[in-house]
Design a protein around this motif. Structure first.
Motif, short mmCIF file in Angstrom:
data_model
loop_
_atom_site.label_atom_id
_atom_site.label_comp_id
_atom_site.label_asym_id
_atom_site.label_seq_id
_atom_site.Cartn_x
_atom_site.Cartn_y
_atom_site.Cartn_z
N ASN A 121 0.82 -1.22 0.00
CA ASN A 121 0.00 0.00 0.00
C ASN A 121 0.86 1.27 0.00
OD1 ASN A 121 -1.70 1.89 2.34
ND2 ASN A 121 -2.66 1.39 0.41
N LYS A 122 1.02 1.86 -1.19
CA LYS A 122 1.90 3.03 -1.37
C LYS A 122 1.47 4.21 -0.54
CE LYS A 122 2.48 2.19 -6.14
NZ LYS A 122 3.54 2.17 -7.00
N GLU A 123 0.14 4.44 -0.54
CA GLU A 123 -0.39 5.64 0.10
C GLU A 123 -0.01 5.67 1.58
OE1 GLU A 123 -2.05 3.37 -1.68
OE2 GLU A 123 -2.82 4.39 -3.45
N VAL A 146 7.23 -4.08 -0.91
CA VAL A 146 6.65 -4.99 -1.91
C VAL A 146 6.71 -4.40 -3.33
CG1 VAL A 146 4.56 -6.24 -2.62
CG2 VAL A 146 5.08 -5.96 -0.18
N ASP A 147 6.49 -3.11 -3.44
CA ASP A 147 6.54 -2.45 -4.75
C ASP A 147 7.84 -2.91 -5.44
OD1 ASP A 147 5.71 -0.78 -6.73
OD2 ASP A 147 5.53 0.99 -5.47
N SER A 148 7.78 -3.29 -6.72
CA SER A 148 8.91 -4.00 -7.32
C SER A 148 10.21 -3.18 -7.27
CB SER A 148 8.59 -4.38 -8.76
OG SER A 148 8.30 -3.23 -9.51
N GLU A 149 10.10 -1.85 -7.45
CA GLU A 149 11.31 -1.02 -7.44
C GLU A 149 11.95 -1.02 -6.05
OE1 GLU A 149 8.37 -0.19 -8.42
OE2 GLU A 149 8.54 0.21 -10.57
N HIS A 150 11.11 -0.90 -5.03
CA HIS A 150 11.62 -0.81 -3.66
C HIS A 150 12.09 -2.15 -3.16
CE1 HIS A 150 8.93 2.36 -4.73
NE2 HIS A 150 9.74 3.15 -4.04
N MET A 214 2.94 9.90 -12.63
CA MET A 214 2.70 10.20 -11.22
C MET A 214 3.05 9.00 -10.34
SD MET A 214 2.10 12.91 -9.85
CE MET A 214 2.21 13.03 -8.08
N ASN A 215 2.81 7.79 -10.88
CA ASN A 215 3.16 6.60 -10.10
C ASN A 215 4.64 6.63 -9.73
OD1 ASN A 215 2.69 3.96 -8.95
ND2 ASN A 215 3.80 3.12 -10.70
N LYS A 216 5.49 7.09 -10.67
CA LYS A 216 6.92 7.10 -10.40
C LYS A 216 7.29 8.21 -9.40
CE LYS A 216 8.15 4.20 -12.05
NZ LYS A 216 8.25 2.78 -11.63
N ILE A 217 6.56 9.34 -9.47
CA ILE A 217 6.82 10.41 -8.49
C ILE A 217 6.51 9.85 -7.09
CG2 ILE A 217 6.22 12.79 -7.76
CD1 ILE A 217 7.42 12.59 -10.62
N PHE A 218 5.39 9.13 -7.00
CA PHE A 218 5.04 8.52 -5.70
C PHE A 218 6.12 7.53 -5.27
CE2 PHE A 218 0.33 9.33 -6.75
CZ PHE A 218 0.34 10.52 -6.03
N GLU A 219 6.66 6.80 -6.23
CA GLU A 219 7.68 5.80 -5.86
C GLU A 219 8.99 6.46 -5.43
OE1 GLU A 219 5.91 2.06 -8.36
OE2 GLU A 219 7.80 2.89 -9.02
N VAL A 220 9.29 7.63 -5.99
CA VAL A 220 10.49 8.36 -5.53
C VAL A 220 10.27 8.77 -4.06
CG1 VAL A 220 11.77 10.53 -5.78
CG2 VAL A 220 11.24 9.18 -7.80
#
Ligand code: NDP
Ligand code: MG
Length: 391
Positions: A121-123, A146-150, A214-220
């Protein structure tokens, strides 16, 4: 036997996790599954995995459908207030995979009841990381991204969060389905094209966020919080095939490049097992190395993805500004999905909204309580809706 809990078991991440568990059912004892409205799927899962307790959070669905569970000897609850009754000992593993900010409170509540928590859950991470981190320390609970990048960054750091020897981290972005479509054509783009992600099969909201970047901004932001690193050490690279998930450059100039096939099953599997149960991920999951011959890594074009500007507006310390950003984007994506605004409006209205004074001052406010995070969310949502209504 591992004892486990899945928050959001009926969603895309939850189902992938259950698919993996199903290949080795005898090694797991699922103590609790949760869903919002999808009672049919939840009931099917509870029966298949012999789960005795479930939570169905939507009040109306709960009232209408609770008997479907009780007549199958499954206890059903409507919220997380009775966790103490459901979980008498700490479980081994929790997967937090509810979508949206509604996942924050359940995630915080579960930390106390588990030895390990994998958070998709990113949020929750973006808006409430300082609350989560504090609770992880107090309760001596291990966190796994869990997010693949992280997950990939964590893997490159030998499953640690220590980044003192890191020079720079690159997060890769596919560029989404609109990467090669001219800006002019974007206002006439069809929703079906926006939702057609070239590499990943995901829900509507996250698919729109991938198309705008925006998904990538959130992931940063996620990466900054999880790994306690500076924004100027994080970069985005376009990599249309999505085989590489993260590149970590260390101060000694060594570089770790983490690649895997484009399926969330791989990070999810690795959050669950330390050992090598290779039969669970059979050879269909191995990446054909020929595919790495043309990686085509490129910088992101600001003109194509205007939301990248937002990276320069982020405050260095955790603040309620991140919550306002999530809420504003959420609401604008909702309005777009309801056909109330055009595709290009998502990015332009977002940048305009977060530059307003009432949001800029949030950069100085720390998110110390769940209630302040939820208040900011409601405020931003209603401000955006008022404007669209007036228009
Ligand atoms: P889905 O929309 O597929 O599933 C969401 C789950 O949350 C469902 O079980 C749903 O129940 C439940 N849920 C929805 N609303 C509420 C609510 N208000 N209260 C409690 N539970 C609720 O989402 P995903 O599985 O795709 O994503 C989950 C999270 O993981 C998101 O934060 C996403 O950003 C993140 N993520 C997802 C990735 C992916 O590949 N899918 C990759 C990386 C991160 P019901 O079915 O009953 O509605
Ligand atoms: Mg991701």
């Amino acid at each position: 036997m591992k004892t486990i809990v899945i928050l959001g078991s009926t969603g895309s991440i939850g189902k992938s996790l259950l698919k993996i568990i199903n290949k080795d059912k005898k090694s797991f004892n699922i103590k609790l599954l949760t869903a919002h409205k999808n009672y049919k799927q939840l009931l099917r899962q509870a029966k298949l995995f012999k789960v005795k307790k479930v939570i169905l959070t939507d009040k109306k669905t709960y009232n209408l459908k609770k008997e479907n569970f009780t007549k199958n000897n499954i206890s059903v609850f409507n919220n997380f207030s009775e966790l103490g009754k459901i979980l008498t000992n700490k479980v081994d593993y929790v997967m937090s995979a509810i979508v949206g900010l509604d996942g924050l409170e359940p995630t915080l509540k579960l930390i106390k009841y588990t030895k390990n928590i994998a958070i998709a859950n990113k949020e929750s991470i973006i808006c409430g990381w300082n609350l989560i981190n504090k609770s992880l320390k107090i309760n001596k609970t291990n966190f796994i991204p869990v997010d693949s990048e992280h997950f990939s960054i964590w893997y490159a750091l030998n499953k640690k969060f220590k980044t003192t020897n890191v020079k720079r981290i690159y997060l890769t972005a596919s560029g989404g389905p609109l990467l090669n479509i001219s800006n002019k054509k974007l206002n006439k783009i069809k929703l079906s094209q926006v939702l057609k992600h070239p590499n990943w099969n995901m829900g509507k909201k996250i698919s729109v966020d991938s198309s705008t970047m925006m998904n990538k901004i959130f992931e940063v932001i996620e990466a900054k919080k999880i790994f306690n690193i500076k924004y100027n050490q994080l970069s985005i690279l376009i990599h249309p095939d999505s085989y590489i998930h993260a590149i970590v450059e260390f101060k000694n100039r060594m570089i770790s490049i983490i690649a895997h096939d484009t399926t969330m099953d791989i990070p999810i599997y690795n959050t669950l097992f330390d050992d090598n149960k290779s039969y669970i991920l059979d050879k269909s999951y191995s990446l054909d190395l020929n595919k790495l011959n043309s990686l085509s890594l490129k910088n992101v074009q600001l003109k194509k993805f205007p939301v990248v500007k937002i990276l320069n507006l982020l405050p260095s310390k955790s603040s309620l500004f991140e919550t306002a950003l999530v809420a504003a984007n959420d609401e604008l994506v909702n309005l777009y999905l309801k056909n109330k605004i055009r595709y290009n409006d998502i990015s332009s209205l977002l940048i305009k909204e977060i530059s307003k004074k009432y949001i800029v001052i949030m950069k100085k406010k720390s998110p110390t309580k769940v209630s302040s995070i939820l208040n900011v969310t409601n405020l931003v949502r209603s401000r955006i809706n008022q404007q669209i209504h007036i228009k």
